[in-house]
Design an enzyme around this catalytic site. Structure first.
Site, PDB file in Angstrom:
ATOM      1  N   CYS A  70     -35.731  34.625  74.264  1.00 61.56           N
ATOM      2  CA  CYS A  70     -34.903  33.434  74.494  1.00 61.56           C
ATOM      3  C   CYS A  70     -34.248  33.432  75.867  1.00 61.56           C
ATOM      4  CB  CYS A  70     -33.833  33.332  73.412  1.00 61.56           C
ATOM      5  SG  CYS A  70     -32.743  31.913  73.632  1.00 61.56           S
ATOM      6  N   ARG A  73     -29.774  32.478  76.176  1.00 61.09           N
ATOM      7  CA  ARG A  73     -28.805  33.351  75.520  1.00 61.09           C
ATOM      8  C   ARG A  73     -27.403  33.354  76.111  1.00 61.09           C
ATOM      9  NH1 ARG A  73     -31.815  38.924  75.272  1.00 61.09           N
ATOM     10  NH2 ARG A  73     -33.446  38.012  76.590  1.00 61.09           N
ATOM     11  N   TRP A 240     -30.740  23.609  71.999  1.00 58.85           N
ATOM     12  CA  TRP A 240     -31.292  22.358  72.526  1.00 58.85           C
ATOM     13  C   TRP A 240     -32.577  22.714  73.251  1.00 58.85           C
ATOM     14  CZ3 TRP A 240     -26.167  23.797  73.877  1.00 58.85           C
ATOM     15  CH2 TRP A 240     -26.078  24.599  75.025  1.00 58.85           C
ATOM     16  N   GLU A 245     -40.655  23.057  77.319  1.00 57.03           N
ATOM     17  CA  GLU A 245     -41.206  23.319  75.982  1.00 57.03           C
ATOM     18  C   GLU A 245     -41.976  22.098  75.503  1.00 57.03           C
ATOM     19  OE1 GLU A 245     -37.083  24.700  74.398  1.00 57.03           O
ATOM     20  OE2 GLU A 245     -38.580  25.773  73.221  1.00 57.03           O
TER      21      GLU A 245
END
Ligand code: ARG
Length: 364
Positions: A70, A73, A240, A245
């Site tokens: 991720c 973070r 979000w 992506e």
């Protein structure tokens, strides 16, 4: 039956987690010791133990902080933790999920949140079958795949349970849950829980003719959360989106929505040769459209340059706290212009720490 080995494992994991968590929460050593003794006794008697809300809350945040894949973070402390360990049946669980979705969506001002359902050792444990709470169906048709190819198998599962989609490229799949050993139930998502964004381009007015869209909030619902030896198979969470992506993967991958050729045609790029870099130019325009459209509709989203800067701030912040950051480089770098971000030029240790979010095998 819980074996001695399992008991020992849980005890060890509980001790390690509680020690770390209580230290981070600024609690005294006596308090930590008292709680550890209590938990070890509970494990001795029952084979498991129950997290206090405070432990649950901090453990889920630690799991986010520990997630090597991720990039987002920096915001681990802002996670809202909904405790749904008291749910008794699927309908109750479905309602808690819908409440989470409305809270998180917040008309576009997205709030990171997680809902924790009964632990795996509980008789009331449930399992969510969806990969994400909002996801588009995928259908195999004679003319090819319609919709999201990533959802082909799950769409079939839904159809076998009696759900029927309209057959568009963007049919929102239903929620599927099962409790313990019972049969799964499905629920259509209430309208107000799903916010979608139609894509337009800031300069090219014809872009909307592609009739592209995406949903606002990624809610991952198929990962297992482990905190101090206790596993939660149902713990859906959301942040979000980072624009890439959607714009560089979901809509662009040739085995997903495969939109680069359509975008290239719209922008009249030279598709007869690789050296025109038509794919790269189409990719950029598509990503511009994603960021522009989300912003226009007041829906939270982050571009990959800003996200990468935030990640470097997270690294610094962790270092200042005396903690090292683990990460998986191949996941942290964005799929668009990766070498323009600081992450590209650094290396990361991919060791797994706990608490953790993990993949688990699909229930279907
Ligand atoms: N990559 C996934 C998707 O495109 C979502 C993963 C979680 N992403 C996030 N920003 N929290 O749907």
């Amino acid at each position: 039956m819980i074996t001695t080995t399992t008991r020992k494992r849980i005890a060890g994991q509980a001790k390690a987690f509680l020690g770390e968590a209580y230290f981070e929460l600024g609690k005294s050593e006596e308090e930590a010791k008292r709680r550890i003794d209590e938990v070890l006794q509970q494990i001795e008697l029952t084979g498991c133990y129950t997290h206090t809300y405070e432990e649950l809350k901090h453990g889920t945040k630690m799991a986010w902080r520990n997630n090597n894949r991720c990039i987002g973070r920096l915001f681990w402390q802002s996670l809202e933790v909904f405790d749904a360990r008291d749910v008794l049946d699927e309908l109750d669980a479905a309602n808690r999920i819908f409440q989470h979705m409305s809270y998180a969506t917040n008309s576009g001002r997205i709030r990171p949140a997680i809902t924790i359902f009964p632990a795996n050792h509980s008789n009331n444990r449930i399992r969510i079958w969806n990969h994400q709470l909002v996801r588009y169906a995928g259908y195999r048709r004679d003319e090819g795949i319609v919709g999201d190819s990533a959802s082909l198998a799950f769409t079939e599962v839904c159809e076998n349970l009696g759900w029927k989609g309209e057959g568009t490229r963007f049919d929102v799949l239903p929620l599927v849950i099962h409790k313990g050993g019972e049969a799964p139930h499905w629920y259509p998502l209430p309208r107000e829980t799903v916010l979608e964004v139609a894509l337009t381009h800031p300069e090219n007015n014809e872009f909307e003719q592609l009739k592209l869209q995406w949903y606002s909030v990624p809610f991952i619902s198929d990962m297992e959360l482990e905190i101090g030896g206790i596993a939660y198979a149902a713990a859906p969470f959301n942040g979000w989106y980072m624009g890439t992506e959607i714009g560089a993967r979901n809509l662009a991958d040739s085995d997903r929505y495969n939109q680069l050729p359509n975008v290239a045609k719209l922008f009249q790029l030279d598709m007869t040769t690789n050296t025109s870099l038509w794919k790269d130019r189409a990719l950029t325009e598509l990503n511009i459209a994603v960021l522009h459209s989300f912003k226009k509709h007041g829906v939270s989203i982050v571009d990959h340059h800003t996200a990468a800067e935030q990640f470097l701030r997270f690294e610094k912040q962790e270092q200042d706290q005396g903690r090292s950051v683990t990460g998986r480089w191949s996941w942290l770098i964005p799929p668009l212009s990766p070498a323009t971000t600081g992450i590209w030029h650094r290396s990361y240790d991919d060791a797994e720490r706990t608490p953790a979010y993990r993949y688990q095998s699909a229930p279907y």
